[in-house]
Motif scaffolding. Structure first.
Motif: not given
Length: 290
Positions: A201-230
């Motif tokens: 469980k500790e490894q799952i937590n460690y590598f679930s990066n949405e849980l580790h965002v802070t105010k120092l996390t770099p600014p980010t550009f994100l893109t994805s398809g809403i229909d992504d099935k993978v």
């Protein structure tokens, strides 16, 4: 950084003409971290713009491949070429694919290689003719998981960092990224290849990066398809929401149709994320001071 390495980099740059690609090993001076005797050699391939087009910014590019390979031909190389055409220096990173037969602690080897890439580029920024404060990192799919790990884990490293070089990228670009290792969100193949069939469980937590965002996390550009099935688009949405909650600048580009693996050109769309992304970088919209 030792004199021998500086000379090596200078030699590479001397022979690097506009449009040419020069390869630099990540660890040219000694043992590769965590590697057994027979190992894969991690490296950077430089895509350098012509002098008249160079903007001083740089991006380290990490292809996807479910942590079982690197899709350079369909993701990394086309991205580097497109970025390069805009006057941005691109560094294609061949990080090591996790393998218990080639390395120890395989789950942190890709992160170690990505941190080393940032260290190398930043410490040699003058030689590369780039601004050390304009170094970003881009990742596709599982490469996006690697990049988001870099962006949330830059304060700690297993590297020798005697110069205390910042391992924090100035910005991140995540393309249909794997973000979480939670059962409800993750891409099973990527998690299996990085952690293996047995994990805590500790490894799952460690590598679930949405849980580790802070105010120092770099600014980010994100893109994805809403229909992504993978890779579920919720990976992108959860990470964007976490960034917003910590007042980190975020740019979100979603496709109604795109599925997974569209790379730099989504054939089902008229407007391409890469164009908006390049403008975001060159206009320094990632910089909260602007």
């Amino acid at each position: 950084m030792k004199t021998a390495y500086i000379i090596f980099v200078s030699y590479c740059l001397f022979h690097l003409s506009a449009g040419a690609r020069q390869i630099i090993p990540l660890y040219p001076e000694g043992k590769i971290p965590f590697a057994f005797e027979k190992t894969e050699i991690p490296k950077l391939t430089i895509f350098k713009p012509s002098k008249d087009r160079a903007k001083g910014a740089a991006i380290i590019v990490c292809s996807g491949g479910s942590y079982g390979g690197r899709a350079n031909s369909v993701e990394g190389i086309p991205a580097c070429i497109k970025i390069n055409e805009a006057g941005i220096t691109a560094f294609l990173l061949d990080y090591r694919v996790p393998s218990s037969t080639l390395m120890d602690r395989k789950e942190i080897v890709p992160l170690t290689d990505a941190q080393r890439a940032i260290q190398c580029v930043r410490e040699n920024a003058k030689n590369f003719k780039i601004d050390p404060n304009k170094i970003g990192i881009m990742g596709f799919s599982a490469g996006g998981h690697l990049v988001s790990t870099v962006g949330t884990r830059f304060a700690t490293t297993t590297l020798d960092n005697s110069k205390n070089t910042s391992l924090r990228p100035n910005f991140m670009v995540l393309i249909y990224p794997v973000i979480s290792f939670a059962d409800s969100l993750t891409h099973q193949g990527s998690r299996m290849n990085l952690l293996g069939p047995s994990f805590t469980k500790e490894q799952i937590n460690y590598f679930s990066n949405e849980l580790h965002v802070t105010k120092l996390t770099p600014p980010t550009f994100l893109t994805s398809g809403i229909d992504d099935k993978v890779v579920d688009v919720k990976n992108t949405l959860y990470f964007a929401a976490a960034l917003k909650q910590h007042n980190v600048p975020v740019e979100l580009f979603l496709y109604e149709k795109g599925a997974h693996g569209y790379g730099v050109h989504n054939r089902q769309a008229k407007v391409q994320w890469i164009d908006d992304c390049i403008n975001w970088i060159l206009e320094e919209k990632y910089n909260p001071k602007k």
